[in-house]
Design a protein around this motif. Structure first.
Motif, PDB file in Angstrom:
ATOM      1  N   ALA A  68       1.376  -1.244  -0.225  1.00 29.82           N
ATOM      2  CA  ALA A  68      -0.067  -0.324   0.188  1.00 29.82           C
ATOM      3  C   ALA A  68       1.029   1.400   0.223  1.00 29.82           C
ATOM      4  N   VAL A  69       0.493   1.939  -0.627  1.00 28.70           N
ATOM      5  CA  VAL A  69       1.283   3.873  -0.588  1.00 28.70           C
ATOM      6  C   VAL A  69       0.708   4.735   0.308  1.00 28.70           C
ATOM      7  N   MET A  70       1.614   4.977   0.954  1.00 24.82           N
ATOM      8  CA  MET A  70       1.255   6.299   1.820  1.00 24.82           C
ATOM      9  C   MET A  70       0.634   7.607   1.549  1.00 24.82           C
TER      10      MET A  70
ATOM     11  N   SER B 174       6.014   7.380   1.534  1.00 31.21           N
ATOM     12  CA  SER B 174       6.683   5.508   2.282  1.00 31.21           C
ATOM     13  C   SER B 174       5.655   4.929   1.641  1.00 31.21           C
ATOM     14  N   ILE B 175       6.485   3.679   1.314  1.00 33.33           N
ATOM     15  CA  ILE B 175       5.184   2.492   0.869  1.00 33.33           C
ATOM     16  C   ILE B 175       5.606   1.736   1.780  1.00 33.33           C
ATOM     17  N   THR B 176       4.377   0.739   2.310  1.00 37.13           N
ATOM     18  CA  THR B 176       4.415  -0.250   3.095  1.00 37.13           C
ATOM     19  C   THR B 176       4.008  -1.606   2.546  1.00 37.13           C
ATOM     20  N   MET B 177       4.934  -2.606   2.653  1.00 30.20           N
ATOM     21  CA  MET B 177       4.588  -3.647   1.776  1.00 30.20           C
ATOM     22  C   MET B 177       3.930  -4.746   3.328  1.00 30.20           C
ATOM     23  N   ALA B 178       4.100  -5.798   2.882  1.00 28.83           N
ATOM     24  CA  ALA B 178       4.102  -7.350   4.257  1.00 28.83           C
ATOM     25  C   ALA B 178       4.365  -8.404   3.266  1.00 28.83           C
ATOM     26  N   SER B 179       5.251  -8.979   3.568  1.00 32.96           N
ATOM     27  CA  SER B 179       6.070 -10.568   3.092  1.00 32.96           C
ATOM     28  C   SER B 179       5.030 -11.192   3.690  1.00 32.96           C
ATOM     29  N   SER B 180       5.265 -12.812   2.845  1.00 37.67           N
ATOM     30  CA  SER B 180       4.749 -13.674   4.096  1.00 37.67           C
ATOM     31  C   SER B 180       4.825 -14.332   5.538  1.00 37.67           C
ATOM     32  N   ASP B 181       6.168 -13.464   5.612  1.00 38.97           N
ATOM     33  CA  ASP B 181       6.252 -14.062   7.129  1.00 38.97           C
ATOM     34  C   ASP B 181       5.053 -13.232   8.044  1.00 38.97           C
ATOM     35  N   SER B 182       4.328 -12.155   7.617  1.00 42.60           N
ATOM     36  CA  SER B 182       3.552 -11.298   8.501  1.00 42.60           C
ATOM     37  C   SER B 182       4.248 -10.130   9.399  1.00 42.60           C
ATOM     38  N   THR B 183       5.501 -10.428   8.338  1.00 46.58           N
ATOM     39  CA  THR B 183       6.197  -8.839   8.771  1.00 46.58           C
ATOM     40  C   THR B 183       5.999  -7.586   7.946  1.00 46.58           C
ATOM     41  N   LEU B 184       6.009  -6.265   8.922  1.00 44.19           N
ATOM     42  CA  LEU B 184       5.574  -5.208   8.135  1.00 44.19           C
ATOM     43  C   LEU B 184       6.561  -4.240   7.637  1.00 44.19           C
TER      44      LEU B 184
ATOM     45  N   LEU C 136       0.477 -15.774  17.586  1.00 45.52           N
ATOM     46  CA  LEU C 136      -0.647 -16.505  16.519  1.00 45.52           C
ATOM     47  C   LEU C 136      -0.103 -16.516  15.030  1.00 45.52           C
ATOM     48  N   ASN C 137      -0.989 -17.794  14.808  1.00 42.13           N
ATOM     49  CA  ASN C 137      -0.431 -17.919  13.224  1.00 42.13           C
ATOM     50  C   ASN C 137      -1.363 -17.673  12.025  1.00 42.13           C
ATOM     51  N   PRO C 138      -1.754 -15.922  12.075  1.00 36.25           N
ATOM     52  CA  PRO C 138      -2.678 -15.872  11.580  1.00 36.25           C
ATOM     53  C   PRO C 138      -2.364 -15.429   9.928  1.00 36.25           C
ATOM     54  N   GLY C 139      -1.789 -16.589   9.780  1.00 40.39           N
ATOM     55  CA  GLY C 139      -1.468 -17.220   7.735  1.00 40.39           C
ATOM     56  C   GLY C 139      -1.027 -15.362   7.810  1.00 40.39           C
ATOM     57  N   LEU C 140      -1.626 -15.352   5.733  1.00 35.64           N
ATOM     58  CA  LEU C 140      -0.378 -14.486   4.948  1.00 35.64           C
ATOM     59  C   LEU C 140      -1.277 -13.154   4.548  1.00 35.64           C
ATOM     60  N   VAL C 141      -0.353 -11.782   4.511  1.00 37.54           N
ATOM     61  CA  VAL C 141      -1.195 -10.797   4.862  1.00 37.54           C
ATOM     62  C   VAL C 141      -1.581 -10.830   3.369  1.00 37.54           C
ATOM     63  N   ARG C 142      -3.106 -11.022   2.873  1.00 38.47           N
ATOM     64  CA  ARG C 142      -3.497 -10.494   1.700  1.00 38.47           C
ATOM     65  C   ARG C 142      -4.008  -9.126   1.769  1.00 38.47           C
ATOM     66  N   ALA C 143      -4.081  -8.456   2.255  1.00 43.30           N
ATOM     67  CA  ALA C 143      -4.693  -7.080   2.163  1.00 43.30           C
ATOM     68  C   ALA C 143      -4.026  -5.876   2.682  1.00 43.30           C
ATOM     69  N   LEU C 144      -3.122  -5.014   2.383  1.00 48.73           N
ATOM     70  CA  LEU C 144      -3.282  -3.930   3.487  1.00 48.73           C
ATOM     71  C   LEU C 144      -3.890  -2.690   3.329  1.00 48.73           C
ATOM     72  N   ALA C 145      -4.193  -1.683   3.956  1.00 49.53           N
ATOM     73  CA  ALA C 145      -4.929  -0.326   3.822  1.00 49.53           C
ATOM     74  C   ALA C 145      -4.467   0.778   4.842  1.00 49.53           C
ATOM     75  N   VAL C 146      -3.909   2.082   3.680  1.00 41.84           N
ATOM     76  CA  VAL C 146      -3.684   3.002   5.406  1.00 41.84           C
ATOM     77  C   VAL C 146      -4.805   3.517   5.325  1.00 41.84           C
ATOM     78  N   SER C 147      -4.653   4.308   6.473  1.00 44.45           N
ATOM     79  CA  SER C 147      -5.883   5.724   6.136  1.00 44.45           C
ATOM     80  C   SER C 147      -5.634   7.119   6.169  1.00 44.45           C
ATOM     81  N   PRO C 148      -6.649   8.097   5.058  1.00 41.83           N
ATOM     82  CA  PRO C 148      -6.050   8.540   5.069  1.00 41.83           C
ATOM     83  C   PRO C 148      -5.106   9.742   5.369  1.00 41.83           C
TER      84      PRO C 148
END
Length: 714
Positions: free
Chosen positions: A519-521, A527-537, A557-569
């Protein structure tokens, strides 16, 4: 700036927000007595120095309104003739429409200025209309523009706030307008379509002539009741007359005005003048008296009838050399000389055939440019001219109330963007809405122009193709502050949309842990924010190398993969949606997890963050849920009957949703759940819907499909 904007905004927004306000502004150009004074241009002898049909005599308001008119005509140049006939003409008839009251209505200064603006704009419009269109709308112009204007102008009970001056200016402009129409359509058509306005105009001289010979009963008793005296005229009609207005009317319809009106029309109409205008002899006599008053030596009152000047400027005012060919106007600005039709050449535009300078009255023609004196000019064929579906949609849009805040989907196909060889995974309009980006399985990102073109069936080529990706592109967006494009295929590419040059690539730290969501800020952040498959932002600032921050989201926890990101306005929080249906809200300034909660029962497909800390999420469990950032329970919960909502976008307080079954839905963030859905027809949209984006200003939808074609629908 206004011209640039009207091209950039597209036809519907330009007409609704630019042209509408320019039309309102046009009236303001003529408000007040100072704006209605004639301007004295140098090198001009008395006002009647030239027998030019464009007896323009500009007023100060015409100079003020120049830029407004040029912008209005520019919009017509861009989008074609419909702008003149469907937007400007209805507004003109609204401006000149008589008041609803039956009694004698006194004009206010705004209405008076509106009449002047309307006549000025009509004159501009008629020059640009094609012959067929002009003949089609001639009855409308006659009934909705000319007759109402003449109703005010020749009214014996309606006074003008600025008195005789405003009425004189309106009179001059109306003569000029009717003469222009007569020149364009020729004698026979004038007799068929315009005899009523012309006769009405001439009639006022007779009425005033009769009133001069009748003493009006100014009995104070009947005046106090507010009743106006009725006067019987020689045509057998009773008309109300306001005695206080006679002074104003006599100041306007003087001998000079009789001359100003008689000479052009006697030339334009020739013998037809006897059929159309019952009182033409009286007006001719008044014109003769005026000639006599200004040059008693050169004109003999006995020969008023042949005041029909020929095309040759050497017309003898004594009437001795009475010309053989009376230069009647032929069709559409041509001139008949004997049995030859002579088309006036462009080299003498100030002298449109029949009305050459009348010698003996000063032969100087009006000093105005060729542009202003053309009888007819072609609207240049613009590539953005409205036709077909674009025209139908534009006509609908200009009729919609500006207060209507809802999104309406009509399934009107406006444009197609073919080019991708694989399924379209994401579409993103740029903030200016004149271009959009699309990413596809074919490993390319394309930049497309969004200017209207064709009739709805036309196909548009991309402006730029970015082909540096090695895998399928699943995210594309614009970093607004530096105006860069960010696209991701497991690695993030930052590139320049103007040149297509890669500015930076951010590879995952470990090739076995690819990036799964980006997601872009919002501006002013870069800045650009990105999530990888090990749940790191991770956060990356495109202005400097290396990482900015790194946060772990899993938290045991093991919530799985990050599928979607959103940045507040505001850019203060980021929300991540996992494949297990879990959502995590994180503060971007401190890196603290504000909240984590099981939001859905299935995979999270998409998240959007809205003003007022509202989150909207959709999931493979067929639901679309609206959350407040820190409240436990959702504020709204929609359930899709057949298919999950895999793509959606926001319009104000509404969500526009799309499903794999090609159904487009519109539901509200505020009201209780009610969803209007439309199934896309196969002729408007082929393939399966894969991505959707909304253009909020233009109210259009961009729909990407699995066959690589993107369509613009309204």
């Amino acid at each position: 700036m206004v011209r640039w904007l009207s091209a950039k905004l597209g036809p519907t927004v330009a007409s609704r927000h630019v042209a509408r306000n320019l039309l309102r502004l046009l009236t303001s150009c003529y408000v007040g007595p100072t704006r209605q004074q004639f301007t004295v241009s140098s090198g001009e002898s008395p006002p009647l120095s030239a027998g030019n049909i464009y007896q323009k005599r500009p007023v100060l308001g015409d100079i003020v309104s120049g830029p407004v008119l040029s912008c209005l005509l520019h919009i017509a140049h861009l989008y074609g003739e419909p702008v003149l006939t469907y937007q400007y003409l209805p507004y003109i008839s609204y401006l000149v429409a008589p008041g609803s009251t039956l009694g004698p209505s006194r004009l206010n200064s705004r209405k008076e200025a509106g009449l002047l603006a309307a006549v000025t704009l009509t004159q501009k419009i008629i020059v640009y209309l094609s012959d067929t269109t002009l003949m089609d709308i001639l009855p409308r112009i006659s009934h909705e523009v000319l007759l109402p204007v003449l109703g005010f102008l020749t009214s014996l009970v309606t006074g003008f706030p600025s008195g005789a001056q405003a009425r004189t200016v309106l009179c001059m402009k109306t003569i000029s307008l009717i003469a222009l129409i007569c020149l364009r359509i020729g004698q026979e058509m004038v007799q068929q379509h315009l005899s009523e306005p012309v006769a009405t105009f001439f009639q006022v001289f007779s009425q005033l002539h009769e009133l001069r010979h009748q003493d009006l009963n100014l009995d104070p008793t009947c005046r106090s009741e507010g009743q106006l005296p009725e006067v019987a005229f020689s045509d057998g009609q009773q008309r109300l007359v306001d005695p206080t207005l006679l002074d104003e009317l006599q100041k306007v319809f003087t001998l000079e005005m009789a001359y100003t009106i008689y000479v052009p029309f006697s030339c334009l109409l020739g013998d037809i003048i006897r059929k159309i205008i019952p009182n033409h002899e009286l007006v001719g006599e008044l014109a003769g008296l005026y000639l006599e008053s200004i040059s008693p030596s050169s004109c003999n009152p006995a020969i008023v009838e042949p005041t029909v000047p020929s095309t040759s400027p050497e017309w003898d005012p004594q009437g001795g050399g009475c010309p053989q060919d009376d230069g009647h106007s032929g069709t559409f600005g041509s001139v008949l000389v004997g049995n030859r039709i002579q088309i006036p050449t462009d080299s003498q535009p100030e002298n449109p055939g029949p009305l050459g300078p009348i010698s003996g009255l000063g032969g100087g023609t009006l000093s105005s440019g060729n542009e202003d004196n053309a009888l007819k000019q072609d609207l240049p064929r613009s590539t953005h001219g409205l036709s077909g579906n674009w025209l139908a949609y534009w006509q609908y849009e200009i009729g919609v109330s500006q207060q209507d805040a809802h999104f309406h989907f009509h399934q009107i196909r406006l444009q197609s963007f073919p080019g991708h060889s694989g399924a379209v995974k994401c579409v993103a309009p740029l903030s200016s809405e004149d271009f959009f980006l699309s990413g596809s399985k074919d490993r390319t990102v394309r930049l497309w122009p969004l200017y209207n073109y064709g009739d709805g069936t036309s196909e548009t080529a991309p402006r730029l193709i970015y082909a540096q990706h090695r895998k399928s592109v699943f995210y594309v967006g614009q970093l607004e502050a530096p105006q860069h494009v960010v696209s991701c295929d497991g690695a993030v590419h930052v590139w320049d949309p103007f040149t297509g040059k890669t500015l930076r690539t951010v590879e995952p730290v470990d090739s076995r842990v690819p990036l799964t969501a980006v997601a872009v800020m919002p501006a002013p952040h870069t800045s650009i924010t990105m999530a990888s498959s090990d749940s790191t932002l991770r956060f990356v600032d495109c202005r400097k190398p290396g990482l900015q921050h790194e946060f772990r989201l899993g938290g045991g926890l093991n919530p799985g993969l990050v599928r979607a990101l959103a940045v507040s306005p505001s850019g203060r929080s980021v929300v991540a949606g996992f494949s297990s249906g879990f959502m995590v809200l994180l503060d971007t300034r401190t890196g603290l997890v504000l909240r984590g909660w099981p939001a859905h029962e299935g995979d999270i497909l998409q998240i959007k963050a809205v003003e007022g800390s509202v989150l909207v999420s959709s999931s493979s469990d067929h639901s679309l849920t609206v959350w407040k950032e820190l409240e436990q329970k959702p504020t709204h919960h929609y359930k899709s009957a057949s298919d999950p909502i895999h793509t959606f976008d926001l319009y104000g307080s509404e969500v526009v949703t799309g499903t794999v079954a090609n159904k487009i839905g519109v539901c509200s963030l505020l009201e209780p759940p009610c969803q209007a859905t439309t199934k896309l027809s196969s002729e408007n949209f082929r393939g399966t819907l894969t991505s959707l984006a909304l253009l909020p200003t233009k109210r259009h939808l961009l729909l990407g499909s699995d066959n690589g074609v993107i369509r613009l629908l309204a």
